[in-house]
Design an enzyme around this catalytic site. Structure first.
Site, short mmCIF file in Angstrom:
data_model
loop_
_atom_site.label_atom_id
_atom_site.label_comp_id
_atom_site.label_asym_id
_atom_site.label_seq_id
_atom_site.Cartn_x
_atom_site.Cartn_y
_atom_site.Cartn_z
N LYS A 83 0.69 -1.05 0.44
CA LYS A 83 0.23 0.34 0.11
C LYS A 83 0.59 1.67 -0.12
O LYS A 83 1.23 1.22 0.74
CB LYS A 83 -0.80 -0.22 0.95
O1 G3P Z 1 -8.05 1.11 5.17
C1 G3P Z 1 -8.11 2.80 4.26
C2 G3P Z 1 -9.92 2.98 4.93
O2 G3P Z 1 -10.67 2.11 5.08
C3 G3P Z 1 -9.64 3.43 6.04
O3 G3P Z 1 -10.86 4.04 6.10
O4 G3P Z 1 -12.90 4.00 8.33
O5 G3P Z 1 -10.42 5.03 8.27
O6 G3P Z 1 -12.15 6.16 7.70
P1 G3P Z 1 -11.77 4.57 7.36
#
Ligand code: G3P
Length: 216
Positions: A83
């Site tokens: 990533k």
């Molecule tokens: O892993 C990346 C993403 O899905 C993060 O989500 O909930 O931290 O905005 P969030």
């Protein structure tokens, strides 16, 4: 549509994998920190459970260090995807990792232009964060619609991985728009199973069965 879980919690990953619905896993430094575990140990543990893509994120701003970390991560298991941030440094690192045949996931995408750049650079996966846009009063799903159209127009091979999902409806809308993948927090996965008529219907069937099960 492929369904990934967005977590580093091994118990949740094992549970969801046991349902036969899990195509992959995404992690990020925040999710690893939440578990309080070593990144290497946890990514290796996840790769023993899931044969599909498992994303492991670089933790540096320097492209050379990103390349070095990416190569190390890719050595942990054949299904590790590196990533990389949607930045100039991230795309420099992507070029080098691509040459080595290492799969990538360009993350922290918030605009269609960023998605276009990630596809042109040759990202394997590209992660727009729709929930974080919704949190700011923008329409995250409108971004997915634009990206899916742009990628279709030019047959880009980069797959759209809808991230930062906040509700089961997000998953449905992403599927309706033809996104390749949704990465879903475990609690949202659980909500996707739920409907009160499923619960009450099962209770009724079992109660009715009790009335006749001993009849010859
Ligand atoms: O892993 C990346 C993403 O899905 C993060 O989500 O909930 O931290 O905005 P969030």
């Amino acid at each position: 549509m492929k369904l990934f879980v967005d977590t580093a919690n091994l118990a949740d990953i094992k549970r969801l994998a046991s349902y036969g619905i899990l195509d992959g896993v995404t992690t990020n430094p925040t999710l690893i920190a939440k578990e309080g575990v070593s990144l290497e140990t946890r990514i290796k543990e996840i790769c023993e459970v899931v044969s599909g893509p498992v994303s492991s994120e670089v933790v540096t701003l320097d492209p050379k260090e990103m390349i070095a970390q990416g190569k190390i991560y890719a050595g942990w298991a054949p299904n590790v995807y590196v990533k990389l941030p949607m930045t100039p440094a991230g795309l420099i690192a992507l070029q080098e990792l691509n040459k080595e045949g290492i799969k990538t996931n360009v993350t922290l995408v918030f605009t269609a232009n960023q998605a276009l750049l990630a596809a042109k650079a040759g990202a394997t996966l590209m992660s727009p964060f729709i929930g974080r846009l919704d949190d700011r009063g923008q329409e995250g799903m409108a971004l997915i619609e634009e990206i899916v159209d742009i990628y279709d127009n030019y047959d880009y091979e980069t797959q759209v991985l809808v991230a930062s999902i906040r509700s089961p409806r997000h998953v449905v809308n992403a599927a309706l728009l033809g996104a390749d993948i949704a990465t879903i927090p475990a609690d949202i996965f659980d909500k996707m199973f739920e409907h009160p008529l499923t619960t009450s219907g099962q209770e009724q069937f079992l109660a009715d069965w009790e009335k006749v099960k001993n009849k010859q």
